[in-house]
Design a protein around this motif. Sequence first.
Motif, PDB file in Angstrom:
ATOM      1  N   ASP A   1       0.831  -1.206   0.000  1.00  0.00           N
ATOM      2  CA  ASP A   1       0.000   0.000   0.000  1.00  0.00           C
ATOM      3  C   ASP A   1       0.864   1.255   0.000  1.00  0.00           C
ATOM      4  N   ARG A   2       1.946   1.230   0.763  1.00  0.00           N
ATOM      5  CA  ARG A   2       2.823   2.403   0.790  1.00  0.00           C
ATOM      6  C   ARG A   2       3.478   2.601  -0.576  1.00  0.00           C
ATOM      7  N   MET A   3       3.891   1.505  -1.205  1.00  0.00           N
ATOM      8  CA  MET A   3       4.448   1.596  -2.554  1.00  0.00           C
ATOM      9  C   MET A   3       3.408   2.160  -3.521  1.00  0.00           C
ATOM     10  N   ARG A   4       2.192   1.651  -3.426  1.00  0.00           N
ATOM     11  CA  ARG A   4       1.118   2.096  -4.308  1.00  0.00           C
ATOM     12  C   ARG A   4       0.793   3.569  -4.061  1.00  0.00           C
ATOM     13  N   ALA A   5       0.821   3.994  -2.805  1.00  0.00           N
ATOM     14  CA  ALA A   5       0.534   5.396  -2.494  1.00  0.00           C
ATOM     15  C   ALA A   5       1.523   6.324  -3.191  1.00  0.00           C
ATOM     16  N   MET A   6       2.789   5.955  -3.192  1.00  0.00           N
ATOM     17  CA  MET A   6       3.780   6.811  -3.825  1.00  0.00           C
ATOM     18  C   MET A   6       3.727   6.717  -5.341  1.00  0.00           C
ATOM     19  N   GLU A   7       3.284   5.585  -5.856  1.00  0.00           N
ATOM     20  CA  GLU A   7       3.067   5.475  -7.300  1.00  0.00           C
ATOM     21  C   GLU A   7       1.923   6.395  -7.728  1.00  0.00           C
ATOM     22  N   ILE A   8       0.872   6.436  -6.911  1.00  0.00           N
ATOM     23  CA  ILE A   8      -0.238   7.358  -7.172  1.00  0.00           C
ATOM     24  C   ILE A   8       0.249   8.800  -7.092  1.00  0.00           C
ATOM     25  N   PHE A   9       1.087   9.076  -6.110  1.00  0.00           N
ATOM     26  CA  PHE A   9       1.658  10.420  -5.960  1.00  0.00           C
ATOM     27  C   PHE A   9       2.370  10.851  -7.239  1.00  0.00           C
ATOM     28  N   MET A  10       3.195   9.962  -7.787  1.00  0.00           N
ATOM     29  CA  MET A  10       3.905  10.314  -9.012  1.00  0.00           C
ATOM     30  C   MET A  10       2.948  10.464 -10.189  1.00  0.00           C
ATOM     31  N   ASP A  11       1.989   9.556 -10.302  1.00  0.00           N
ATOM     32  CA  ASP A  11       1.006   9.653 -11.389  1.00  0.00           C
ATOM     33  C   ASP A  11       0.242  10.972 -11.332  1.00  0.00           C
ATOM     34  N   GLU A  12      -0.203  11.334 -10.124  1.00  0.00           N
ATOM     35  CA  GLU A  12      -0.953  12.578  -9.953  1.00  0.00           C
ATOM     36  C   GLU A  12      -0.076  13.794 -10.246  1.00  0.00           C
ATOM     37  N   ALA A  13       1.181  13.724  -9.837  1.00  0.00           N
ATOM     38  CA  ALA A  13       2.096  14.832 -10.103  1.00  0.00           C
ATOM     39  C   ALA A  13       2.255  15.050 -11.606  1.00  0.00           C
ATOM     40  N   LYS A  14       2.299  13.968 -12.351  1.00  0.00           N
ATOM     41  CA  LYS A  14       2.409  14.081 -13.807  1.00  0.00           C
ATOM     42  C   LYS A  14       1.117  14.632 -14.413  1.00  0.00           C
ATOM     43  N   LYS A  15      -0.025  14.116 -13.964  1.00  0.00           N
ATOM     44  CA  LYS A  15      -1.303  14.570 -14.495  1.00  0.00           C
ATOM     45  C   LYS A  15      -1.542  16.048 -14.194  1.00  0.00           C
TER      46      LYS A  15
END
Length: 340
Positions: free
Chosen positions: A228-242
């Motif tokens: 979940d922590r890995m996924r949270a930071m993956e979402i963070f990067m995805d959102e930062a790009k979007k």
Amino acid sequence: MLLSIIVPVYNMTGGGKLAYCLRSLLEQNLSDYEIIAVDDKSTDDSLKVLYDFQKEYGERLKVIASPENRKQGGARNLGLSAAAGDWIGFVDSDDWVAKDMFSKLLNKAAQTGADVVGCDYLITDTLGGEEGTPVCNNNDSQTGILDEDKYRDIILTPGSMVIKIYRRTLFTEKGIRFPEKMFYEDNAICAFPLLYAKRFERVKECLYYYYQHDASTVHVITTDKCRDRMRAMEIFMDEAKKRGFYPRFAPEIEYKLYELGYRNTLFSYVQTEKHPDMQFLYELRDYLLSLTPHIQGNFYYQEKTDAETKKLTALHLKNPRRFLLYYRLLHFYRKLRGHF
């Protein structure tokens, strides 16, 4: 309505934690505010406790009963959808706050025109205790009118969400919502309201009490929580790009993903798991290399990472099996030396 305080609740009746939290919120020295308590399909008497408090305090306390368990992020999203306040605050249901916390934060906002205002907090292992470890959340160099340097600093150290108030428009107009049905959901989005803010201020007082107890999320490390922590930071990067932040702040975003998604996950896992899953160690290695393959050349990695962590990171990225063997031997050696 001036302020909405959102409280996600899941199985918090034990030891009187929920009741203590609610009373600290319901007895704030404010008049124009609401508390939105969202029961996340608790299996204990948490919902009953909420309804009992609602009978006592009336419209000051809104109770939402989620039809399914959506975890803290989902509960917070339900609260955001129901919030009427110009300002939003978040409080965890096993913590509590000083009676003047929100009035002080709101006064600071009114005096400065800030979009976000924070404070410090106290870590305590005693319910209702006022002694413990004070933590300075955020720092003075991040306050005032926000510019590119301050935004970079905020990405690296955004601080906790539960010790801040936010203009509600930072969420509603920017479409910010929490990931649901996962732990560490705040890691995925906590920087974004501040990146959209124009001014950030802080009150230099410990007004929030963070209660550490055996059931706290941070005290129980599992493979699923690590994912979940890995996924949270993956979402963070995805959102930062979007949202267009990645080109401006790529080094900071990539280092933050390394720090929380990879480094903290790796070492908390091998330190607490008696029988580490080799497949997961390879999964974690591939996770970092796929998202930020050049992290070892990152400026912040070079400046902020100590020599031993760099060595262990390099070994894990090269060969997770050898990393685990080396790490165990190192741990055994240091434990052995401690007996002499």
